[in-house]
Design a protein around this motif. Structure first.
Motif, short mmCIF file in Angstrom:
data_model
loop_
_atom_site.label_atom_id
_atom_site.label_comp_id
_atom_site.label_asym_id
_atom_site.label_seq_id
_atom_site.Cartn_x
_atom_site.Cartn_y
_atom_site.Cartn_z
N LEU A 250 0.83 -1.20 0.00
CA LEU A 250 0.00 0.00 0.00
C LEU A 250 0.87 1.25 0.00
N GLY A 251 0.57 2.17 -0.91
CA GLY A 251 1.28 3.44 -0.97
C GLY A 251 0.47 4.54 -0.32
N GLU A 252 1.14 5.40 0.44
CA GLU A 252 0.45 6.48 1.13
C GLU A 252 0.24 7.66 0.19
N ALA A 253 -0.95 8.24 0.27
CA ALA A 253 -1.28 9.42 -0.53
C ALA A 253 -1.63 10.57 0.40
N ALA A 254 -1.47 11.78 -0.09
CA ALA A 254 -1.75 12.96 0.72
C ALA A 254 -3.23 13.06 1.07
N CYS A 255 -4.08 12.43 0.28
CA CYS A 255 -5.52 12.48 0.51
C CYS A 255 -6.02 11.29 1.32
N ALA A 256 -5.10 10.48 1.87
CA ALA A 256 -5.42 9.32 2.69
C ALA A 256 -6.02 8.18 1.90
N TYR A 277 -1.22 13.17 -4.53
CA TYR A 277 -2.68 13.07 -4.50
C TYR A 277 -3.10 12.09 -5.58
N CYS A 278 -4.15 11.32 -5.32
CA CYS A 278 -4.72 10.52 -6.40
C CYS A 278 -5.40 11.46 -7.38
N ASN A 279 -5.69 10.97 -8.57
CA ASN A 279 -6.29 11.82 -9.60
C ASN A 279 -7.65 12.37 -9.17
N GLN A 280 -8.34 11.64 -8.31
CA GLN A 280 -9.65 12.08 -7.86
C GLN A 280 -9.57 13.33 -7.00
N HIS A 281 -8.44 13.52 -6.30
CA HIS A 281 -8.30 14.65 -5.38
C HIS A 281 -7.17 15.60 -5.78
N ALA A 282 -6.78 15.55 -7.04
CA ALA A 282 -5.69 16.42 -7.50
C ALA A 282 -6.05 17.90 -7.42
N HIS A 283 -7.34 18.21 -7.37
CA HIS A 283 -7.76 19.61 -7.29
C HIS A 283 -7.39 20.25 -5.95
#
Length: 309
Positions: A250-256, A277-283
């Motif tokens: 599992l990789g950690e993302a800034a958006c959890a 950020y994943c693409n869903q939360h890149a905004h």
């Protein structure tokens, strides 16, 4: 700012000096509900066009920002504009809608063939079954049903709902080819790729035996586990590609959210914490002055804002 003010002034003057441009009347049927209701308040010509044309109201989609405000009475008033010919009713996270409110709309619109009510937590399994049964009793075909996020749905409820769905008309070979892909179901579009989606968005998880959204890997070559079919609680999946992951990968993302190692490497990282950020939360990225990089929400609040204090 000056350009925006001039554009606003031109539009304002055009509405005052004459009727709206003809192109505005052509796009009415394609507007989302929020914009459609806003057009209703611009001028008399547009108000008459919106109220007298039934086409914009045949496929009703209620999502943000209206979903938190809409109630049973408001929903009944809006759906009445379809004159009983509503085809699609999509209530996305409309928590104030109750069983009685949904049933009233169903009884007034017996030709609904797509009913999308995910995360409408004010509804009960019994209320959803009653709505589906009403559509079946009207000799009409309910071809698509989305109910993920409604509490306390069990296997008996699912079996009953499936009996009311018109899946016989679909080609059996096509049904076999339909796969429950993570990205296609979790972030579904109301109209896109309907032929590739199952008639109902929930299933019995083979891991925990609960009724939830059950997913498969997008490709066999990407599969990391021998048996990767399961709900989101039993099998973690990458938020960007949807493939299953082992807990060690599992990789950690800034958006959890969860990312696989391949997607984690490809995505741009925060200049402070080195998390993407994943693409869903890149905004949610905060741009840096004089740099092509970005800062995540946490680092922006911790470092950037403090530097101005």
């Amino acid at each position: 700012m000056d350009v925006e003010m001039k554009e606003h002034e031109v539009i304002h003057n055009s509405l005052q000096n004459g009727p709206p441009h003809e192109a505005l009347f052509l796009v009415i049927a394609y507007l989302p509900l929020f914009e459609l209701l806003s057009m209703n308040q611009v001028c008399k010509s547009l108000r008459d066009a919106v109220n007298n044309d039934i086409l914009p109201w045949l496929n009703l989609v209620v999502n943000t920002p209206l979903n938190s405000r809409i109630s049973d009475d408001i929903l009944m008033k809006i759906t009445s504009k379809a004159n009983g010919r509503l085809r699609t009713l999509a209530l996305i996270n409309c928590t104030r809608i109750t069983d009685d409110g949904l049933q009233s709309v169903i009884e007034k619109n017996p030709h609904i063939n797509k009913l999308y009510i995910p995360s409408c937590t004010g509804l009960t399994p019994e209320g959803v079954i009653r709505a589906a049964k009403t559509l079946a009793e009207h000799n009409h075909s309910l071809t698509s049903l989305k109910i993920s996020g409604i509490y306390n749905i069990n296997k008996e409820h699912l079996k009953t709902l499936c009996s009311y769905l018109d899946v016989k008309s679909r080609n059996r070979e096509q049904q076999k080819q339909q796969r429950r892909l993570y990205l296609a179901l979790k972030y579904f579009s109301t109209y896109a790729h309907e032929k590739n989606c199952p008639p109902i968005d929930v299933d019995v998880c083979p891991k925990c035996d609960e009724v939830r959204m059950v997913f498969e890997c997008p490709g066999e070559r990407q599969c990391q586990l021998s048996e990767c079919r399961g709900c989101y609680l039993c099998i973690p999946r990458c938020e960007d590609c949807g493939k299953c992951l082992e807990f060690e990968e599992l990789g950690e993302a800034a958006c959890a959210d969860i990312l696989c190692s391949d997607c984690w490497v490809k995505l741009p990282k925060c200049s402070f914490c080195n998390q993407p950020y994943c693409n869903q939360h890149a905004h949610r990225e905060h741009s840096l002055v004089g740099s092509s990089g970005f800062v995540c929400d946490v680092c922006h609040a911790k470092f950037v804002n403090n530097s101005y204090d």
